[in-house]
Design a protein around this motif. Structure first.
Motif, PDB file in Angstrom:
ATOM      1  N   LEU A   1      -5.118  -8.496   1.261  1.00  0.00           N
ATOM      2  CA  LEU A   1      -4.941  -7.090   0.918  1.00  0.00           C
ATOM      3  C   LEU A   1      -5.484  -6.776  -0.471  1.00  0.00           C
ATOM      4  O   LEU A   1      -5.327  -7.587  -1.390  1.00  0.00           O
ATOM      5  CB  LEU A   1      -3.454  -6.729   0.947  1.00  0.00           C
TER       6      LEU A   1
ATOM      7  N   ASP B   1      -5.443  -4.805  -4.160  1.00  0.00           N
ATOM      8  CA  ASP B   1      -4.320  -4.485  -5.051  1.00  0.00           C
ATOM      9  C   ASP B   1      -3.846  -3.065  -4.763  1.00  0.00           C
ATOM     10  O   ASP B   1      -4.594  -2.097  -4.930  1.00  0.00           O
ATOM     11  CB  ASP B   1      -4.747  -4.606  -6.515  1.00  0.00           C
TER      12      ASP B   1
ATOM     13  N   TRP C   1       2.411  -0.162  -3.889  1.00  0.00           N
ATOM     14  CA  TRP C   1       3.162   0.197  -2.690  1.00  0.00           C
ATOM     15  C   TRP C   1       4.307   1.137  -3.031  1.00  0.00           C
ATOM     16  O   TRP C   1       4.954   1.002  -4.076  1.00  0.00           O
ATOM     17  CB  TRP C   1       3.716  -1.062  -2.013  1.00  0.00           C
TER      18      TRP C   1
ATOM     19  N   GLN D   1       1.272   4.791   4.043  1.00  0.00           N
ATOM     20  CA  GLN D   1       2.589   4.679   3.436  1.00  0.00           C
ATOM     21  C   GLN D   1       3.489   5.872   3.763  1.00  0.00           C
ATOM     22  O   GLN D   1       4.666   5.880   3.399  1.00  0.00           O
ATOM     23  CB  GLN D   1       2.450   4.483   1.925  1.00  0.00           C
TER      24      GLN D   1
ATOM     25  N   GLU E   1      -2.986  -4.031   6.559  1.00  0.00           N
ATOM     26  CA  GLU E   1      -2.726  -2.959   5.600  1.00  0.00           C
ATOM     27  C   GLU E   1      -1.583  -2.079   6.083  1.00  0.00           C
ATOM     28  O   GLU E   1      -0.662  -1.756   5.327  1.00  0.00           O
ATOM     29  CB  GLU E   1      -3.989  -2.132   5.394  1.00  0.00           C
TER      30      GLU E   1
ATOM     31  N   ALA F   1       1.780  -4.045   6.078  1.00  0.00           N
ATOM     32  CA  ALA F   1       2.268  -4.205   4.710  1.00  0.00           C
ATOM     33  C   ALA F   1       2.829  -2.896   4.164  1.00  0.00           C
ATOM     34  O   ALA F   1       3.729  -2.897   3.315  1.00  0.00           O
ATOM     35  CB  ALA F   1       1.153  -4.705   3.806  1.00  0.00           C
TER      36      ALA F   1
ATOM     37  N   VAL G   1       7.330  -6.304   6.099  1.00  0.00           N
ATOM     38  CA  VAL G   1       6.688  -5.893   4.852  1.00  0.00           C
ATOM     39  C   VAL G   1       6.639  -7.055   3.862  1.00  0.00           C
ATOM     40  O   VAL G   1       5.599  -7.318   3.232  1.00  0.00           O
ATOM     41  CB  VAL G   1       7.424  -4.679   4.242  1.00  0.00           C
ATOM     42  N   LYS G   2       7.751  -7.752   3.731  1.00  0.00           N
ATOM     43  CA  LYS G   2       7.795  -8.903   2.819  1.00  0.00           C
ATOM     44  C   LYS G   2       6.790  -9.965   3.240  1.00  0.00           C
ATOM     45  O   LYS G   2       6.068 -10.523   2.402  1.00  0.00           O
ATOM     46  CB  LYS G   2       9.213  -9.485   2.786  1.00  0.00           C
TER      47      LYS G   2
ATOM     48  N   ARG H   1       2.970  -8.635   2.682  1.00  0.00           N
ATOM     49  CA  ARG H   1       2.604  -8.499   1.274  1.00  0.00           C
ATOM     50  C   ARG H   1       2.542  -9.856   0.579  1.00  0.00           C
ATOM     51  O   ARG H   1       1.785 -10.031  -0.376  1.00  0.00           O
ATOM     52  CB  ARG H   1       3.596  -7.585   0.554  1.00  0.00           C
ATOM     53  N   THR H   2       3.325 -10.809   1.053  1.00  0.00           N
ATOM     54  CA  THR H   2       3.324 -12.148   0.453  1.00  0.00           C
ATOM     55  C   THR H   2       2.184 -12.996   0.983  1.00  0.00           C
ATOM     56  O   THR H   2       1.384 -13.558   0.222  1.00  0.00           O
ATOM     57  CB  THR H   2       4.661 -12.865   0.741  1.00  0.00           C
TER      58      THR H   2
ATOM     59  N   ASN I   1      -1.773 -11.948   0.220  1.00  0.00           N
ATOM     60  CA  ASN I   1      -1.960 -11.625  -1.187  1.00  0.00           C
ATOM     61  C   ASN I   1      -3.260 -12.253  -1.687  1.00  0.00           C
ATOM     62  O   ASN I   1      -3.493 -13.449  -1.516  1.00  0.00           O
ATOM     63  CB  ASN I   1      -0.755 -12.176  -1.972  1.00  0.00           C
TER      64      ASN I   1
END
Length: 313
Positions: free
Chosen positions: A102, A104, A107, A198, A219, A222, A283-284, A287-288, A291
């Protein structure tokens, strides 16, 4: 307008993070073999993101002598690697998988969803990858509380491509414009699309194209969207167990009916606590795991290994 699809954007992200000294020793070519001549003074890597059956890919790989030309092959998913290995018998000792990641992003927390709130869907792929199926599903949905925003255009691949290809999709876009529950937004930049994700609830992608990864899916997931996709290509690998899968089939009308049923099921249950917890976990995870700061370490490890093999380090 310069063409910037997922491949170009990912390469930009990699170049931002790798030390410039690496590019003095490596030539990284994306997807299309020999679109840049092999550089005899550098270590040559082919970063493969296209499907094994593409007409600008398959003939080159079918010639086994070509396999010697690159020092290493990097694939964007295990699905992609397996397809190339089965189809062309690649030298496995020169292959590895490094997935996409992803950009930067700042969020935002989504607004709490309450039962009875309208459900907003988002679709962000090119028009030939299943948009006709999704529009068909939305035509079957006779509800005011389910709305679809479509970010789809041939402009993503540049002005020349848009001029040559947009006409064939005019009837599809006209159909979208005739539906009250569909907003035909068109082309926006990648960061604008992620920002829009979002504020939506469901990422809807009835793909009829064998994706080798699917950056827009990670995307959207996340960003906290529940994904509804087909189990086609690498989507079941990319979206993991967090997505709702609709079994791919070749009858587009039947696929649209199935997709409509799953959209309504997810919409009717979106307020449930168990789904909210699932989205938090999702989501966690995305995004983790996706990265770029972590992903560039995989690239550095590979490049350092290759330099040692070549006696550069």
């Amino acid at each position: 307008m310069e063409a910037k699809g997922g491949t170009e954007l990912q390469f930009e992200e990699l170049k931002k993070r790798l030390h410039p000294s690496y590019f003095k020793k490596f030539q990284i070519t994306t997807s299309v073999p020999e679109k840049e001549p092999i550089n005899p003074d550098k270590i040559n890597i082919l970063w493969m993101k296209n499907s094994y059956d593409q007409p600008n890919i398959a003939p080159w790989f079918s010639e086994k002598e070509n396999h010697r030309k690159y020092d290493w092959y990097v694939f964007n998913s295990h699905w992609t690697y397996e397809k190339f290995r089965y189809a062309f018998g690649l030298p496995t000792h020169k292959c590895c998988v490094i997935k996409n990641a992803l950009p930067d992003i700042k969020w935002r927390d989504k607004k709490p969803f309450k039962k009875g709130d309208p459900i907003k869907l988002i679709h962000t792929s090119t028009p030939w990858r299943g948009l006709n199926v999704l529009v068909g599903a939305m035509e079957l949905i006779k509800r005011d509380d389910i709305i679809l925003d479509v970010y789809s255009s041939t402009k993503i691949y540049g002005d020349a491509f848009d001029k040559s290809n947009k006409q064939q999709f005019v009837p599809l876009f006209d159909k979208m414009d005739s539906l009250k529950n569909v907003n035909n937004i068109g082309y926006k930049s990648n960061l604008e699309v992620i920002d829009a994700m979002q504020d939506t609830h469901i990422y809807a992608y009835p793909s009829v194209w064998e994706e080798t990864f699917c950056i827009s899916a990670i995307e959207a997931m996340a960003a906290g969207n529940m994904a509804i996709v087909t189990n086609f290509g690498a989507l079941y690998e990319t979206c993991t167990e967090y997505a709702h899968y609709v079994n791919y089939e070749t009858n587009m009308y039947t696929l649209a009916k199935k997709f409509k049923a799953v959209i309504e099921f997810v919409a009717d249950n979106y307020h449930e606590d168990v789904l909210h917890q699932r989205l938090k976990d999702q989501v966690k995870y995305f995004r983790t795991f996706y990265n770029w700061d972590a992903r560039v370490k995989e690239w550095e490890s590979l490049l350092n290994q290759l330099m040692k093999q070549k006696g550069y380090a």
